[in-house]
Enzyme design. Structure first.
Site: not given
Ligand code: NAD
Length: 497
Positions: A175, A383, A151, A283, A228
């Site tokens: 997605k 985090e 997000f 991140c 995450s």
């Molecule tokens: P999230 O893991 O909740 O969601 C990421 C994606 O995974 C979304 O598209 C979501 O629909 C999908 N998803 C969620 N739950 C799922 C499940 N159980 N099974 C399969 N897919 C699932 O992350 P978020 O809250 O949207 O984003 C924040 C996180 O992303 C933080 O941990 C941040 O550090 C990380 N992030 C990392 C980077 C990087 O480059 N390392 C960059 C941006 C964000």
């Protein structure tokens, strides 16, 4: 009230979902659900992948010059119309407009990098590798690739991937996060306007079901995931088990090491920018300042003074910091302040007791500063992903480096010092993928690659730059001989000359 439903974008068309499942999309600055997003079912997943599969058959062979024309056009349209996209991001994510524009600009840099794809796809050529034999290499696209994004950067993170994938001849199913899905649809419309053939770029909205469908679909060749850590690990393992090439970027806990000789004015400005920009939902945000004594007290005074001037409020009102993305996330982030107190840390500034320039129902939490955070506390180990900056005091450079290296994350880090030797040692010894020297958020430019170590990246290929090009292509080495009668004859061994 009937709310609009954000559907899918498949084969150049808006496609309404009939899965019967939706999720709410909020405007976080007013705390109201403004629309719903469709959550794809199996038929819709199959339809998006089928559109991408059928487009691949022709897109892979479109001459590079023609692909580049579409890329250039997309870049021009994006550049002209990015304020529209920024407004969409602010209305669903909450970040302030200037920051939304900033993320689009960083994404645009990857589009510009991908405009140079013909050069990046060039192979090598060795004449006379053996007598009368030439050897050369090419790189070819993989097919349908899936991009699954978080997000916090609804435009930039998808743009880390899809411009390169498309320029290299692949087709894409994106997605996006269900929390802010509209930016993806806007970018899809822009691709159509830029002249991208139907089916090359598709958007599939959804949740775990859509992700699982893409991870296991036989026609998806590669998956780029950002999110995450637990989900990144799951995506990496599931995708790999199903034979996909996977890069899965995970969470982070980024430290800033401050040595006693650092310019503390610069450090204080940097800690504010990197700790509270985008309400800490980055991140690459700095979440821990590791202060080598005796700098902590002086630094805290400077940071606190700057924090008192920050304005938190509606991102459309010229504030410095916006709301958090959902009420649930705001409450979770705020709960770490109570944990800090219980664990014996000192809350210097409590973001819950502040004034906000916005609707009372917005998901507000002001900038928060916590000193003397025990490294055993969840405030340090987890985090937080919000505007909560921790201070940990250490006695020496070595203690600071050991602390950072003991973290299970390894995304970004920074050192602030005027000692070149210390900075050089830090760069060499620190086990983190992206390092800033007197730079708090060391996000690499588009022609370098973005990615961390340990729990911050599963897979061995980072995003964009040359690693991104390699991720979306596979190499062939060709050994060729055009027949010359004087070199015939049987030879069962390796050629000797
Ligand atoms: P999230 O893991 O909740 O969601 C990421 C994606 O995974 C979304 O598209 C979501 O629909 C999908 N998803 C969620 N739950 C799922 C499940 N159980 N099974 C399969 N897919 C699932 O992350 P978020 O809250 O949207 O984003 C924040 C996180 O992303 C933080 O941990 C941040 O550090 C990380 N992030 C990392 C980077 C990087 O480059 N390392 C960059 C941006 C964000």
């Amino acid at each position: 009230m009937n709310q609009p439903i954000v559907g899918h974008w498949i084969a150049d068309k808006h496609v309404a979902s009939n899965s019967g499942r939706t999720a709410p999309v909020y405007d976080p600055a007013i705390g109201v659900v403004t629309k719903q997003v469709a959550l794809a079912n199996e038929a819709e997943i199959n339809s998006a992948v089928a559109a991408a599969s059928s487009a691949f058959a022709t897109w892979k062979d479109v001459p590079q010059a023609k692909r580049q024309q579409v890329l250039f056009k997309f870049r021009e349209l994006l550049n002209e119309r990015k304020p529209e996209l920024a407004e969409i991001i602010t209305s669903e994510h909450g970040k302030v407009l200037s920051d939304a524009l900033g993320e689009i600009t960083r994404g645009q840099e990857v589009v510009e990098f991908a405009c140079g794809m013909p050069h990046l796809l060039k192979g090598f050529y060795t004449e006379n590798a053996s007598t009368g034999v030439d050897v050369y290499s090419t790189r070819q696209p993989l097919g349908v690739v899936a991009v699954i994004s978080p997000f916090n950067f609804p435009a930039m993170v998808p743009m880390w991937f899809f411009p390169i994938a498309i320029a290299a001849g692949n087709t894409v199913v994106l997605k996006p996060s269900e929390k802010d899905p509209s930016a993806a649809i806007w970018m899809a419309e822009l691709w159509r306007e830029a002249g991208l053939p139907s089916g090359v770029f598709n958007v599939l909205n959804g949740d775990k079901e859509a992700v699982d469908g893409l991870l296991t679909h036989p026609d998806v060749q590669a998956v780029s995931f950002v999110g995450s850590t637990p989900i990144a690990k799951y995506v990496y393992e599931t995708g790999a088990k199903h034979g996909k090439r996977v890069q899965a970027l995970g969470g982070a806990k980024n430290h800033m090491l401050v040595l006693p000789d650092a310019d503390l004015e610069l450090v204080a400005d940097s800690a504010i920018n990197a700790g509270f920009g985008s309400a800490g939902e980055r991140c690459m945000a700095i979440s821990v300042v590791v202060a080598v004594e005796p700098v902590a007290d002086t630094l805290i005074a400077k940071v606190t003074e700057r924090m008192s001037k920050l304005r938190t409020g509606d991102g459309r009102r010229g504030c410095d910091m916006g709301p958090l993305v959902t009420r649930e996330h705001r409450d979770k982030v705020a709960s770490y302040i109570d944990i800090a107190v219980a664990d014996g840390a000192r809350v210097v500034v409590d973001g819950r007791n502040q004034e906000f320039d916005g609707d009372v129902n917005g998901f507000w939490l002001g900038p928060t500063l916590i000193d003397q955070v025990p490294t055993s506390s969840k405030v340090y180990t987890e985090e937080i992903f919000g505007p909560v900056l921790s201070i940990v005091r250490v006695k020496s450079f070595d203690e600071g480096v050991a602390l950072i290296n003991s973290s299970p994350f390894g995304n970004g880090t920074a050192i602030f010092t005027n000692d070149g030797g210390a900075a050089r040692r830090f760069q060499n010894e620190i086990e983190v993928g992206m390092i800033g020297i007197n730079v708090p958020i060391p996000v690499p430019v588009a022609y370098y690659s973005f990615g961390g170590f340990k729990n911050s990246l599963f897979g061995d290929t980072k995003a964009h730059g040359v690693e991104g090009v390699h991720f979306y292509t596979r190499g062939k080495a060709i050994t060729s001989r055009w027949l010359d009668p004087s070199h015939g004859g049987i030879n069962l061994g390796f050629p000797q000359n």
